[in-house]
Write a protein that holds these residues in place. Structure first.
Motif, short mmCIF file in Angstrom:
data_model
loop_
_atom_site.label_atom_id
_atom_site.label_comp_id
_atom_site.label_asym_id
_atom_site.label_seq_id
_atom_site.Cartn_x
_atom_site.Cartn_y
_atom_site.Cartn_z
N UNK A 3 -5.37 9.43 2.80
CA UNK A 3 -6.11 10.55 3.38
C UNK A 3 -7.43 10.77 2.65
N UNK A 4 -7.41 10.72 1.33
CA UNK A 4 -8.63 10.92 0.55
C UNK A 4 -9.63 9.80 0.82
N UNK A 5 -9.16 8.56 0.86
CA UNK A 5 -10.06 7.43 1.07
C UNK A 5 -10.61 7.40 2.48
N UNK A 6 -9.84 7.86 3.46
CA UNK A 6 -10.37 7.95 4.82
C UNK A 6 -11.50 8.96 4.89
N UNK A 7 -11.31 10.12 4.26
CA UNK A 7 -12.39 11.11 4.21
C UNK A 7 -13.60 10.56 3.48
N UNK A 8 -13.35 9.81 2.41
CA UNK A 8 -14.46 9.21 1.67
C UNK A 8 -15.21 8.20 2.53
N UNK A 9 -14.49 7.42 3.35
CA UNK A 9 -15.13 6.45 4.23
C UNK A 9 -15.96 7.15 5.30
N UNK B 119 -9.25 2.17 12.49
CA UNK B 119 -9.75 0.88 12.00
C UNK B 119 -10.07 0.92 10.51
N UNK B 120 -10.29 2.13 9.97
CA UNK B 120 -10.61 2.26 8.55
C UNK B 120 -9.36 2.12 7.69
N UNK B 121 -8.18 2.45 8.24
CA UNK B 121 -6.95 2.42 7.45
C UNK B 121 -6.68 1.06 6.83
N UNK B 122 -6.71 -0.07 7.60
CA UNK B 122 -6.48 -1.36 6.94
C UNK B 122 -7.54 -1.72 5.91
N UNK B 123 -8.77 -1.24 6.11
CA UNK B 123 -9.86 -1.60 5.21
C UNK B 123 -9.66 -1.01 3.82
N UNK B 124 -9.06 0.20 3.74
CA UNK B 124 -8.91 0.87 2.45
C UNK B 124 -7.56 0.61 1.80
N UNK B 125 -6.70 -0.15 2.46
CA UNK B 125 -5.39 -0.48 1.87
C UNK B 125 -5.53 -1.22 0.54
N UNK B 126 -6.46 -2.21 0.39
CA UNK B 126 -6.59 -2.88 -0.91
C UNK B 126 -6.91 -1.95 -2.07
N UNK B 127 -7.45 -0.76 -1.79
CA UNK B 127 -7.67 0.22 -2.85
C UNK B 127 -6.47 1.13 -3.05
N UNK B 128 -5.88 1.58 -1.95
CA UNK B 128 -4.81 2.57 -2.04
C UNK B 128 -3.49 1.96 -2.52
N UNK B 129 -3.18 0.74 -2.09
CA UNK B 129 -1.87 0.15 -2.41
C UNK B 129 -1.68 -0.10 -3.90
N UNK B 130 -2.56 -0.83 -4.59
CA UNK B 130 -2.33 -1.04 -6.03
C UNK B 130 -2.33 0.26 -6.84
#
Length: 481
Positions: free
Chosen positions: A25-31, A55-66
């Motif tokens: 949620x935070x990264x989506x708002x940041x995007x 479409x932004x959700x898969x893009x920010x997964x490499x940041x959110x997952x680890x």
């Protein structure tokens, strides 16, 4: 599955999902904030905004997952250590590795899944988001008259110094470059102190009324004397109305996908195909350039260009001194011009070849990043779990700070290493794996220290060793006598 394994697994999954959702949620708002310039003022409907967020959700997964994995592992194991649950397990002969066994299997499965996710869903997200953002930028240009920069709208290029009014319809310090279908370039310039948009911003016709300005138009008379005396025509106007038809670019299809060759949008086999194609093209261009340069500047070719007269004169002395002053000047100027042209051609060729190498390096790094994501998830778990057992703190306080520091260090190392690899500082595979290779021994060290109950580092022993050097040694009794 035993009760202990089920308890640890349930705690980890609940914490991981909670942290992951919050971070997403935070990264989506940041995007959205990052691309607010492209989205604002476009009169977008909720469906388009929802598509952009999806479409932004898969893009920010490499940041959110680890980050979610290391934070969840620190919180779970820190909470267990803080509540003396580890002490109870150790008293019953259950080691840290035994308590981590179920989560190791889960995290390894998550790492393998993240590889397939990085190879399929993430490229799809970059593809959809990139094209949608590009189409949004090009849509409704009547609403995109920016301040301080030139904006292409229809057949004019407009720049304003300030916009006022409730709809931004009043313009100040307007500069317009108007295109001419018969000539390429900006030969018509309109400058005015004020302007006003009379028509609706959603209309296909923009009516712009300018006040107190000048109209400049470059002239191209056939007579050379007139071109020197009258290079342009200038006229003053008190009011000038300009109608711009933007119907052709207002109707932008937001679902159109015209960009498909970005390295982030490709899967592994597509990246390999692109790398082979770019490498073949680079080698053929380099070979052709070498052959062309050799044919032009080979010693035998240069020797054939020199006439017998110049050769004989050179043997006797400097052949330039035998020429007239005018010919000497023309010869030197011609030589300098050719040298400058050749130098510019060489610099341009070097730049083109370096850009081709950077493009190949970006594709090679992108292939490695598909594997790096899964490996990073596993290694960060082996950092977070023993670190939580060492610091013995649960909740969102200290674990969040430590997890963020570790992840930001890992993330920034990857960014700098990838950029250095693109510039050719070291191999591309090393640039992609640099951060992972650095944190890997840290995970081993923390697991060992947590297993042997040594703590993060022996602060007491370090302080004791330092203070012991400054303590005065007691005098021997015999020496005192």
């Amino acid at each position: 599955m035993k009760i202990l394994d089920r308890y640890i697994l349930t705690s980890f999954i609940k914490t991981f999902l909670s942290v992951f959702i919050v971070l997403m949620f935070i990264l989506i708002l940041q995007a959205i904030w990052l691309y607010i310039k492209d989205l604002a003022g476009k009169d977008l409907d909720m469906i388009t905004i929802a598509k952009f967020m999806m479409y932004t959700i898969p893009v920010i997964v490499p940041l959110a997952l680890p980050l979610s994995i290391i934070l969840a592992s620190i919180m779970v194991f820190g909470n267990m250590a803080e509540n003396y649950e580890f002490a109870a397990m150790k008293s019953n002969g259950i080691s840290l590795q035994r308590s981590m066994r179920t989560l190791i299997v889960v995290v390894c499965g998550l790492g393998i899944t993240s590889f397939f996710f990085a190879n399929t869903v993430i490229p799809w997200g970059h593809f959809k988001q990139g094209n949608l953002r590009r189409n949004i930028v090009n849509s409704k240009p009547a609403m995109a008259i920016g301040v301080g920069t030139f904006n292409q709208i229809g057949d004019i290029n407009i720049k304003v110094g300030q916009k006022t009014g409730d709809r931004g319809q009043f313009l100040h310090d307007v500069i317009i470059h108007k295109k001419n279908v018969k000539r390429n370039g900006n030969y018509t310039v309109i400058k005015s102190e004020k302007g006003e948009l009379k028509s609706s911003l959603k209309s296909n016709i923009i009516q712009l009324v300018l006040s107190n300005g000048n109209y400049y138009d470059d002239l191209f008379p056939e007579d050379a004397q007139k071109r020197r005396s009258s290079p342009f025509a200038r006229s003053y106007f008190k009011t000038y109305t300009l109608n711009v038809d933007v119907s052709g670019i207002n109707n932008v299809n937001l679902d159109e996908a015209s960009v498909t060759d970005n390295h982030r949008m490709l899967k592994i086999h597509e990246l390999q195909t692109s790398i082979d194609s770019f490498a073949t093209k680079f080698n053929s261009n380099l070979k052709l350039y070498h052959e062309t340069q050799y044919k032009r500047w080979a010693p035998e070719v240069l020797k054939e260009r020199i006439t017998d007269t110049i050769v004989k004169s050179e043997i006797a002395g400097n052949f330039i001194s035998e020429l007239k002053i005018y010919d000497q000047r023309r010869t030197i100027e011609s030589t300098l011009t050719k040298v400058k042209q050749q130098r510019a051609a060489l610099e341009n060729r070097v730049f083109q070849l370096s850009e081709d190498l950077k493009r190949i390096a970006k594709h090679e790094i992108e292939v490695q990043k598909k594997f790096v994501l899964g490996a990073a998830c596993i290694i960060l778990f082996f950092i977070g779990a023993p670190l939580g057992a060492i610091i013995r703190k649960g909740g969102m306080g200290l674990p969040l700070v430590i997890a963020t520091l570790f992840f930001l260090t890992f993330h920034f190392i990857n960014i700098f290493a990838e950029k250095a690899a693109v510039e050719g500082a070291f191999p591309t595979w090393l640039g992609a794996w640099m951060g992972t290779l650095i944190i890997f021994p840290i995970g081993i060290l923390l697991t060992y220290r947590a297993t042997t109950d040594q703590g993060f580092f022996d602060l007491g022993g370090a302080l004791e060793s330092i203070t012991s050097k400054f303590k005065k040694k007691p005098k021997h009794p015999s020496s005192a006598a």
